[in-house]
Write an enzyme that holds these catalytic residues in place. Structure first.
Site, PDB file in Angstrom:
ATOM      1  N   ARG A  75       9.786  11.846 -13.398  1.00 26.54           N
ATOM      2  CA  ARG A  75       9.840  12.860 -14.450  1.00 26.54           C
ATOM      3  C   ARG A  75       9.809  14.298 -13.952  1.00 26.54           C
ATOM      4  O   ARG A  75       9.862  15.224 -14.753  1.00 26.54           O
ATOM      5  CB  ARG A  75       8.673  12.651 -15.431  1.00 26.54           C
ATOM      6  CG  ARG A  75       8.720  11.328 -16.136  1.00 26.54           C
ATOM      7  CD  ARG A  75       7.555  11.184 -17.094  1.00 26.54           C
ATOM      8  NE  ARG A  75       7.555   9.875 -17.730  1.00 26.54           N
ATOM      9  CZ  ARG A  75       7.109   8.758 -17.161  1.00 26.54           C
ATOM     10  NH1 ARG A  75       6.606   8.777 -15.948  1.00 26.54           N
ATOM     11  NH2 ARG A  75       7.149   7.612 -17.811  1.00 26.54           N
TER      12      ARG A  75
ATOM     13  N   GLN B 261      -0.689   5.016  -9.225  1.00 32.86           N
ATOM     14  CA  GLN B 261       0.392   4.537 -10.086  1.00 32.86           C
ATOM     15  C   GLN B 261       1.608   4.201  -9.232  1.00 32.86           C
ATOM     16  O   GLN B 261       2.607   3.705  -9.743  1.00 32.86           O
ATOM     17  CB  GLN B 261       0.759   5.611 -11.112  1.00 32.86           C
ATOM     18  CG  GLN B 261      -0.382   5.937 -12.062  1.00 32.86           C
ATOM     19  CD  GLN B 261      -0.114   7.209 -12.845  1.00 32.86           C
ATOM     20  OE1 GLN B 261       0.497   7.189 -13.901  1.00 32.86           O
ATOM     21  NE2 GLN B 261      -0.572   8.330 -12.324  1.00 32.86           N
TER      22      GLN B 261
ATOM     23  N   ASP C  18       4.728   2.105  -3.892  1.00 39.05           N
ATOM     24  CA  ASP C  18       5.366   2.173  -2.572  1.00 39.05           C
ATOM     25  C   ASP C  18       4.494   1.711  -1.414  1.00 39.05           C
ATOM     26  O   ASP C  18       4.986   1.574  -0.284  1.00 39.05           O
ATOM     27  CB  ASP C  18       5.893   3.600  -2.319  1.00 39.05           C
ATOM     28  CG  ASP C  18       4.802   4.667  -2.431  1.00 39.05           C
ATOM     29  OD1 ASP C  18       3.634   4.386  -2.123  1.00 39.05           O
ATOM     30  OD2 ASP C  18       5.134   5.808  -2.832  1.00 39.05           O
TER      31      ASP C  18
ATOM     32  N   HIS D   4       0.010   0.023 -11.287  1.00 42.93           N
ATOM     33  CA  HIS D   4       1.345  -0.344 -11.768  1.00 42.93           C
ATOM     34  C   HIS D   4       2.028  -1.351 -10.836  1.00 42.93           C
ATOM     35  O   HIS D   4       3.252  -1.477 -10.852  1.00 42.93           O
ATOM     36  CB  HIS D   4       2.219   0.904 -11.947  1.00 42.93           C
ATOM     37  CG  HIS D   4       1.750   1.757 -13.091  1.00 42.93           C
ATOM     38  ND1 HIS D   4       2.141   3.071 -13.256  1.00 42.93           N
ATOM     39  CD2 HIS D   4       0.915   1.490 -14.115  1.00 42.93           C
ATOM     40  CE1 HIS D   4       1.559   3.564 -14.344  1.00 42.93           C
ATOM     41  NE2 HIS D   4       0.807   2.632 -14.872  1.00 42.93           N
TER      42      HIS D   4
ATOM     43  N   CYS E 243       7.902 -14.547  -9.589  1.00 43.32           N
ATOM     44  CA  CYS E 243       8.759 -15.328 -10.479  1.00 43.32           C
ATOM     45  C   CYS E 243       8.187 -15.237 -11.884  1.00 43.32           C
ATOM     46  O   CYS E 243       7.005 -15.508 -12.105  1.00 43.32           O
ATOM     47  CB  CYS E 243       8.828 -16.784 -10.033  1.00 43.32           C
ATOM     48  SG  CYS E 243       9.674 -17.812 -11.268  1.00 43.32           S
TER      49      CYS E 243
ATOM     50  N   CYS F  78       7.351 -19.334 -12.977  1.00 40.62           N
ATOM     51  CA  CYS F  78       6.266 -20.134 -12.379  1.00 40.62           C
ATOM     52  C   CYS F  78       5.175 -19.260 -11.781  1.00 40.62           C
ATOM     53  O   CYS F  78       4.121 -19.780 -11.403  1.00 40.62           O
ATOM     54  CB  CYS F  78       6.815 -21.090 -11.330  1.00 40.62           C
ATOM     55  SG  CYS F  78       7.336 -20.300  -9.784  1.00 40.62           S
TER      56      CYS F  78
ATOM     57  N   CYS G 259      14.341 -17.817  -8.692  1.00 39.98           N
ATOM     58  CA  CYS G 259      13.258 -18.453  -7.934  1.00 39.98           C
ATOM     59  C   CYS G 259      13.735 -19.756  -7.285  1.00 39.98           C
ATOM     60  O   CYS G 259      14.364 -20.588  -7.943  1.00 39.98           O
ATOM     61  CB  CYS G 259      12.081 -18.727  -8.861  1.00 39.98           C
ATOM     62  SG  CYS G 259      10.665 -19.457  -8.040  1.00 39.98           S
TER      63      CYS G 259
ATOM     64  N   SER H  68       2.144  13.354 -13.734  1.00 42.49           N
ATOM     65  CA  SER H  68       2.380  14.152 -14.935  1.00 42.49           C
ATOM     66  C   SER H  68       1.353  13.817 -16.019  1.00 42.49           C
ATOM     67  O   SER H  68       1.313  14.454 -17.056  1.00 42.49           O
ATOM     68  CB  SER H  68       3.798  13.901 -15.458  1.00 42.49           C
ATOM     69  OG  SER H  68       3.999  12.517 -15.688  1.00 42.49           O
TER      70      SER H  68
ATOM     71  N   ASN I 117      -1.079  19.272  -9.033  1.00 42.83           N
ATOM     72  CA  ASN I 117       0.268  18.855  -9.427  1.00 42.83           C
ATOM     73  C   ASN I 117       1.180  20.083  -9.491  1.00 42.83           C
ATOM     74  O   ASN I 117       0.732  21.169  -9.849  1.00 42.83           O
ATOM     75  CB  ASN I 117       0.217  18.174 -10.812  1.00 42.83           C
ATOM     76  CG  ASN I 117       1.459  17.340 -11.086  1.00 42.83           C
ATOM     77  OD1 ASN I 117       1.795  16.466 -10.305  1.00 42.83           O
ATOM     78  ND2 ASN I 117       2.148  17.620 -12.171  1.00 42.83           N
TER      79      ASN I 117
HETATM   80  P1  NAD Z   1       5.852  11.346 -12.776  1.00 50.49           P
HETATM   81  O1  NAD Z   1       7.238  11.180 -12.222  1.00 50.49           O
HETATM   82  O2  NAD Z   1       5.661  11.203 -14.236  1.00 50.49           O
HETATM   83  O3  NAD Z   1       5.229  12.744 -12.363  1.00 50.49           O
HETATM   84  C1  NAD Z   1       5.182  13.168 -11.031  1.00 50.49           C
HETATM   85  C2  NAD Z   1       4.590  14.571 -11.019  1.00 50.49           C
HETATM   86  O4  NAD Z   1       4.450  14.966  -9.660  1.00 50.49           O
HETATM   87  C3  NAD Z   1       5.466  15.617 -11.716  1.00 50.49           C
HETATM   88  O5  NAD Z   1       4.702  16.302 -12.690  1.00 50.49           O
HETATM   89  C4  NAD Z   1       5.908  16.545 -10.582  1.00 50.49           C
HETATM   90  O6  NAD Z   1       5.938  17.906 -10.962  1.00 50.49           O
HETATM   91  C5  NAD Z   1       4.841  16.328  -9.543  1.00 50.49           C
HETATM   92  N1  NAD Z   1       5.303  16.506  -8.163  1.00 50.49           N
HETATM   93  C6  NAD Z   1       6.447  16.009  -7.614  1.00 50.49           C
HETATM   94  N2  NAD Z   1       6.495  16.306  -6.309  1.00 50.49           N
HETATM   95  C7  NAD Z   1       5.387  17.022  -6.022  1.00 50.49           C
HETATM   96  C8  NAD Z   1       4.861  17.613  -4.836  1.00 50.49           C
HETATM   97  N3  NAD Z   1       5.492  17.512  -3.647  1.00 50.49           N
HETATM   98  N4  NAD Z   1       3.693  18.296  -4.904  1.00 50.49           N
HETATM   99  C9  NAD Z   1       3.016  18.403  -6.101  1.00 50.49           C
HETATM  100  N5  NAD Z   1       3.451  17.837  -7.240  1.00 50.49           N
HETATM  101  C10 NAD Z   1       4.626  17.153  -7.212  1.00 50.49           C
HETATM  102  O7  NAD Z   1       4.952  10.333 -11.983  1.00 50.49           O
HETATM  103  P2  NAD Z   1       3.723   9.500 -12.439  1.00 50.49           P
HETATM  104  O8  NAD Z   1       2.870  10.266 -13.393  1.00 50.49           O
HETATM  105  O9  NAD Z   1       3.110   8.963 -11.220  1.00 50.49           O
HETATM  106  O10 NAD Z   1       4.333   8.282 -13.295  1.00 50.49           O
HETATM  107  C11 NAD Z   1       5.599   7.735 -13.094  1.00 50.49           C
HETATM  108  C12 NAD Z   1       5.637   6.232 -12.946  1.00 50.49           C
HETATM  109  O11 NAD Z   1       6.675   5.998 -12.043  1.00 50.49           O
HETATM  110  C13 NAD Z   1       4.445   5.579 -12.353  1.00 50.49           C
HETATM  111  O12 NAD Z   1       4.131   4.522 -13.148  1.00 50.49           O
HETATM  112  C14 NAD Z   1       4.892   5.020 -11.006  1.00 50.49           C
HETATM  113  O13 NAD Z   1       4.647   3.640 -10.970  1.00 50.49           O
HETATM  114  C15 NAD Z   1       6.350   5.143 -10.974  1.00 50.49           C
HETATM  115  N6  NAD Z   1       6.935   5.730  -9.734  1.00 50.49           N
HETATM  116  C16 NAD Z   1       6.417   5.451  -8.510  1.00 50.49           C
HETATM  117  C17 NAD Z   1       6.980   5.995  -7.386  1.00 50.49           C
HETATM  118  C18 NAD Z   1       6.392   5.664  -6.047  1.00 50.49           C
HETATM  119  O14 NAD Z   1       5.792   4.600  -5.890  1.00 50.49           O
HETATM  120  N7  NAD Z   1       6.509   6.551  -5.054  1.00 50.49           N
HETATM  121  C19 NAD Z   1       8.095   6.840  -7.468  1.00 50.49           C
HETATM  122  C20 NAD Z   1       8.612   7.092  -8.752  1.00 50.49           C
HETATM  123  C21 NAD Z   1       8.012   6.543  -9.883  1.00 50.49           C
END
Ligand code: NAD
Length: 269
Positions: A40, A107, A110, A127, A135, A138, A160, A208, A232
């Site tokens: 986002r 969340q 990775d 998450h 699967c 099963c 699977c 976010s 953030n």
């Molecule tokens: P989000 O995408 O909703 O928000 C990420 C926030 O991080 C944003 O507000 C952005 O402004 C901020 N941001 C980005 N880069 C930054 C930086 N270098 N320094 C400071 N701030 C920075 O992410 P979310 O709230 O974690 O939720 C999104 C969902 O997407 C989660 O459920 C997650 O599972 C999944 N997701 C995970 C990954 C991953 O595992 N790396 C990547 C993308 C999405």
């Protein structure tokens, strides 16, 4: 003046320096400096392609083979397979090493916190994880690379291959991640909530704070009397209630945030 403009980093450093039990709530923003885009943010996957959100919706995944084909291609080409932890992840390892981190609720899917060196037992992947495949019939769980290799070899929608009394299960396979419309693990959520209720500080990094129930940890912390620190790049819905707000890139700000505050010179008598 906002908390961020008013020396947010220094304020956050002081709040953290006094804390003994810190819970971290991490989001996709901590991994963007490792080359994994968030969803986002301004460069986010869903910001650029709103249709991509459908790939993370359980109902669409289970009913539409085309959604699964796209999802496997996205997974195959994910930058996360090659990504390495950055200085932001390593700062959270420091927080653990100096005994202040009680739980890291991420969340992220990775696995970079564990690669950076956080104790896997102290990490709750609320998450799920992209490093396992499950699967949907099963429940068999396998490490992702074996299935990813099948996709690389040409399978569009792998199913699977677990056998039961000689018969193939044949169920739909899916990343062990939590899609929209899918229940979080009750145990993971309870662990996160109990840790937050027992914390001095909830440190939210790179999220976010718009995805529930994870974002609900913030009002829970406030109600329990914990201080909330938010780091953030963009504003979040909880900035006004935070004890400190830190802006800027997390790979630069988190190492500063966790480094010990130097004692001033001893007062002369
Ligand atoms: P989000 O995408 O909703 O928000 C990420 C926030 O991080 C944003 O507000 C952005 O402004 C901020 N941001 C980005 N880069 C930054 C930086 N270098 N320094 C400071 N701030 C920075 O992410 P979310 O709230 O974690 O939720 C999104 C969902 O997407 C989660 O459920 C997650 O599972 C999944 N997701 C995970 C990954 C991953 O595992 N790396 C990547 C993308 C999405």
């Amino acid at each position: 003046m906002t908390a961020a403009a008013d020396g947010g980093l220094e304020r956050a450093r002081r709040v953290l320096a006094l804390a003994r039990r810190v819970v971290v709530l991490a989001g996709a923003g901590i991994s963007t400096d490792s080359g994994i885009p968030d969803f986002r943010g301004p460069q986010g996957v869903w910001t650029k392609d709103p249709g991509a959100e459908r790939l993370a919706t359980l109902d669409a995944y289970m009913t539409d083979p085309e959604v699964r084909r796209r999802a496997w291609q996205v997974r195959l080409h994910s930058p996360a397979w090659e990504a390495r932890p950055n200085a932001g992840h390593r700062a959270l390892v420091e927080l653990e090493r100096d005994g202040r981190l009680t739980l890291l609720v991420t969340q992220n899917i990775d696995g970079l916190h564990q690669l950076a060196g956080n104790d896997p037992h102290r990490v709750v992947e609320i998450h799920g994880t992209m490093r396992d495949i499950v699967c949907m019939r099963c429940g068999a769980r396998t490490a992702a690379p074996a299935v990813i290799e099948r996709v690389r070899a040409g399978e569009k929608d792998p199913h699977c291959e677990t056998t039961f009394e000689g018969a193939n299960c044949g169920g739909i396979l899916k990343s062990a991640t939590i899609s929209f419309g899918q229940q979080l693990s009750v145990i993971d959520l309870a662990r996160a909530q109990l840790a937050v209720e027992d914390a001095d500080v909830l440190l939210c990094v790179g999220t976010s704070l718009g995805v529930y129930p994870a974002a609900g940890l913030v009002p829970l912390a406030l109600a329990a009397g914990a201080k909330v620190v938010i780091a953030n790049a963009e504003a979040t819905p909880f900035d006004d209630e935070a004890a400190a707000v830190v802006r800027g890139a997390l790979s630069e700000q988190l190492p500063r945030l966790v480094e010990p505050i130097a004692e001033g010179p001893a007062a002369e008598s």
